[in-house]
Scaffold this active site. Structure first.
Site, PDB file in Angstrom:
ATOM      1  N   LEU A   1      -4.368 -31.201  16.367  1.00  0.00           N
ATOM      2  CA  LEU A   1      -4.162 -29.759  16.524  1.00  0.00           C
ATOM      3  C   LEU A   1      -4.068 -29.364  17.993  1.00  0.00           C
ATOM      4  O   LEU A   1      -3.449 -28.369  18.335  1.00  0.00           O
ATOM      5  CB  LEU A   1      -5.309 -28.992  15.866  1.00  0.00           C
ATOM      6  CG  LEU A   1      -5.377 -29.078  14.343  1.00  0.00           C
ATOM      7  CD1 LEU A   1      -6.691 -28.502  13.842  1.00  0.00           C
ATOM      8  CD2 LEU A   1      -4.200 -28.340  13.715  1.00  0.00           C
TER       9      LEU A   1
ATOM     10  N   GLY B   1      -8.171 -30.552  24.565  1.00  0.00           N
ATOM     11  CA  GLY B   1      -8.840 -29.703  25.543  1.00  0.00           C
ATOM     12  C   GLY B   1      -9.488 -30.575  26.578  1.00  0.00           C
ATOM     13  O   GLY B   1      -9.125 -31.742  26.725  1.00  0.00           O
TER      14      GLY B   1
ATOM     15  N   GLY C   1     -11.911 -32.996  27.769  1.00  0.00           N
ATOM     16  CA  GLY C   1     -12.856 -33.983  27.252  1.00  0.00           C
ATOM     17  C   GLY C   1     -12.782 -34.200  25.762  1.00  0.00           C
ATOM     18  O   GLY C   1     -13.646 -34.850  25.181  1.00  0.00           O
TER      19      GLY C   1
ATOM     20  N   VAL D   1      -8.745 -32.167  19.134  1.00  0.00           N
ATOM     21  CA  VAL D   1      -9.041 -31.510  17.864  1.00  0.00           C
ATOM     22  C   VAL D   1      -8.036 -31.981  16.814  1.00  0.00           C
ATOM     23  O   VAL D   1      -6.828 -31.959  17.059  1.00  0.00           O
ATOM     24  CB  VAL D   1      -8.993 -29.971  17.999  1.00  0.00           C
ATOM     25  CG1 VAL D   1      -9.336 -29.304  16.671  1.00  0.00           C
ATOM     26  CG2 VAL D   1      -9.949 -29.492  19.086  1.00  0.00           C
TER      27      VAL D   1
ATOM     28  N   LYS E   1     -13.384 -31.764  15.988  1.00  0.00           N
ATOM     29  CA  LYS E   1     -13.288 -31.862  17.451  1.00  0.00           C
ATOM     30  C   LYS E   1     -14.066 -33.086  17.900  1.00  0.00           C
ATOM     31  O   LYS E   1     -15.245 -33.213  17.598  1.00  0.00           O
ATOM     32  CB  LYS E   1     -13.846 -30.600  18.101  1.00  0.00           C
ATOM     33  CG  LYS E   1     -13.749 -30.609  19.616  1.00  0.00           C
ATOM     34  CD  LYS E   1     -14.057 -29.240  20.182  1.00  0.00           C
ATOM     35  CE  LYS E   1     -13.852 -29.209  21.675  1.00  0.00           C
ATOM     36  NZ  LYS E   1     -13.917 -27.835  22.186  1.00  0.00           N
TER      37      LYS E   1
ATOM     38  N   ASP F   1     -16.947 -18.590  28.098  1.00  0.00           N
ATOM     39  CA  ASP F   1     -15.591 -19.162  28.168  1.00  0.00           C
ATOM     40  C   ASP F   1     -14.648 -18.453  27.188  1.00  0.00           C
ATOM     41  O   ASP F   1     -13.887 -19.091  26.465  1.00  0.00           O
ATOM     42  CB  ASP F   1     -15.658 -20.661  27.872  1.00  0.00           C
ATOM     43  CG  ASP F   1     -14.419 -21.423  28.357  1.00  0.00           C
ATOM     44  OD1 ASP F   1     -13.672 -20.887  29.199  1.00  0.00           O
ATOM     45  OD2 ASP F   1     -14.213 -22.552  27.881  1.00  0.00           O
TER      46      ASP F   1
HETATM   47  P1  ATP Z   1     -11.192 -26.065  26.412  1.00  0.00           P
HETATM   48  O1  ATP Z   1     -11.489 -27.524  26.364  1.00  0.00           O
HETATM   49  O2  ATP Z   1     -11.336 -25.493  27.758  1.00  0.00           O
HETATM   50  O3  ATP Z   1     -11.907 -25.318  25.349  1.00  0.00           O
HETATM   51  P2  ATP Z   1      -8.953 -25.668  24.736  1.00  0.00           P
HETATM   52  O4  ATP Z   1      -9.617 -24.506  24.068  1.00  0.00           O
HETATM   53  O5  ATP Z   1      -7.485 -25.572  24.923  1.00  0.00           O
HETATM   54  O6  ATP Z   1      -9.618 -25.928  26.121  1.00  0.00           O
HETATM   55  P3  ATP Z   1      -9.995 -27.307  22.566  1.00  0.00           P
HETATM   56  O7  ATP Z   1     -11.131 -26.387  22.375  1.00  0.00           O
HETATM   57  O8  ATP Z   1     -10.275 -28.768  22.508  1.00  0.00           O
HETATM   58  O9  ATP Z   1      -9.267 -27.028  23.958  1.00  0.00           O
HETATM   59  O10 ATP Z   1      -8.903 -26.954  21.488  1.00  0.00           O
HETATM   60  C1  ATP Z   1      -7.602 -27.455  21.574  1.00  0.00           C
HETATM   61  C2  ATP Z   1      -6.713 -26.694  20.627  1.00  0.00           C
HETATM   62  O11 ATP Z   1      -6.998 -27.114  19.281  1.00  0.00           O
HETATM   63  C3  ATP Z   1      -6.915 -25.186  20.614  1.00  0.00           C
HETATM   64  O12 ATP Z   1      -6.151 -24.555  21.600  1.00  0.00           O
HETATM   65  C4  ATP Z   1      -6.467 -24.805  19.224  1.00  0.00           C
HETATM   66  O13 ATP Z   1      -5.064 -24.616  19.202  1.00  0.00           O
HETATM   67  C5  ATP Z   1      -6.825 -26.043  18.387  1.00  0.00           C
HETATM   68  N1  ATP Z   1      -8.079 -25.836  17.636  1.00  0.00           N
HETATM   69  C6  ATP Z   1      -9.335 -25.926  18.113  1.00  0.00           C
HETATM   70  N2  ATP Z   1     -10.261 -25.694  17.159  1.00  0.00           N
HETATM   71  C7  ATP Z   1      -9.558 -25.427  16.023  1.00  0.00           C
HETATM   72  C8  ATP Z   1      -9.928 -25.070  14.666  1.00  0.00           C
HETATM   73  N3  ATP Z   1     -11.203 -24.943  14.296  1.00  0.00           N
HETATM   74  N4  ATP Z   1      -8.927 -24.859  13.786  1.00  0.00           N
HETATM   75  C9  ATP Z   1      -7.642 -24.968  14.161  1.00  0.00           C
HETATM   76  N5  ATP Z   1      -7.224 -25.277  15.406  1.00  0.00           N
HETATM   77  C10 ATP Z   1      -8.164 -25.514  16.338  1.00  0.00           C
HETATM   78 MG    MG Z   2     -11.384 -24.554  23.316  1.00  0.00          MG
END
Ligand code: ATP
Ligand code: MG
Length: 277
Positions: free
Chosen positions: A14, A17, A19, A22, A37, A134
């Protein structure tokens, strides 16, 4: 509650991010879809490990319709030694960042609905003495019903005994710093601050971004690097709220984007604001 990691089948990535990655996963015995995640911290990075430990402690406490639910946590799930994985509620609409990429802007009605839910989520967290820390478009997720919920407590702090000593090392700014409040950016100038007001600032930046369709605090529309943002925060004028916004929306934005955290609106005040009512 999902008891066993092997019951999950990865269907798709999906997103990535800091580290972690998802995945969209299938829980085979119930045929339900979840998001998984996976944080990797076997590279010896203490920052990521600390973040993960914090995230777990906080996730265990949180249960609100305005916050993405975490169903299970696995340590050493087998993807790599030292991994930490969270099974979360699957948010099929993706993030607000995805939405902005495809739609460019949101209407005031849509922004008002997003802002209300984010405020209710922040209100819930603050009541539990949790500063999110955040709030940004990629951490605001949309479910199948179009409802927005807050995700990601990577840099959240459990505020113990009041007063957060913000750690401004690069560790505490692992994602983008673009949504950070002035008092977090420059604690000496905007002394004090318990962290709670910072979440309100970030919501203001997000709401304004939804209206103008680009990152709002710099002329270029690009998310700024640290020095550029430092200049905007410290030497810039009051945030420019565009003429195109309605009076209610302008007033809402001005109350969120007040540089002095002592004068900024509280979450309670904003929940009463006409823009979200
Ligand atoms: P950061 O690491 O700074 O939080 P980020 O938010 O882009 O950066 P992640 O939190 O790892 O990184 O999430 C990456 C992407 O995965 C998100 O932008 C979102 O599109 C998707 N995602 C995250 N959690 C979910 C979820 N519960 N359901 C659907 N998609 C998700
Ligand atoms: Mg995130």
């Amino acid at each position: 509650v999902i008891e066993n990691f092997v019951e999950l089948e990865k269907l798709a990535v999906l997103g990535h991010g800091n580290g972690g990655t998802v995945y969209k996963v299938l829980h085979k015995s119930t045929s339900s879809i979840y998001a998984l995640k996976v944080l990797r911290f076997n590279d010896g990075s203490d920052g990521v490990r600390r973040q993960a430990t914090r995230e777990v402690e906080i996730l265990k406490l949180v249960d609100s319709p305005f916050v993405v639910r975490c169903c299970s946590v696995f340590h050493n799930s087998g993807v790599a030694a030292g991994d930490l994985s969270f099974v979360m509620e699957y948010m099929e609409g993706g993030s607000l960042q995805d939405l902005l990429k495809s739609q460019k802007t949101l209407s005031e009605r849509e922004i008002s609905a997003v802002a209300r839910r984010v405020l209710l989520g922040i209100h819930y967290l603050h009541d539990m003495q949790i500063v999110h820390g955040d709030i940004k478009p990629s951490n605001l997720l949309v479910n199948g019903e179009g409802e927005v919920k807050i995700a990601d407590f990577g840099v959240s702090h459990l505020v113990e005994g009041g007063g957060v000593a913000w750690n401004l090392s690069p560790d505490s700014c692992m994602g983008t710093c673009a949504y950070m409040s002035p008092e977090r950016f420059d604690p000496e100038r905007w002394s004090g601050g318990d962290g709670f007001a910072g979440d309100v600032w970030s919501l203001g930046v997000v709401a304004l971004e939804c209206h103008v369709g680009r990152f709002p605090l710099t002329g270029t529309g690009q998310r700024p690097d640290w020095p550029t943002l430092m200049c905007v925060m410290c030497f810039g004028e009051r945030m420019e709220v565009p003429e195109t916004a309605s009076p209610e929306f302008r007033s809402f934005l001005e109350r969120c984007l007040e540089k002095d955290w002592r004068k900024r609106a509280t979450v309670d005040e904003l929940l009463e604001h006409p823009f979200v009512n």
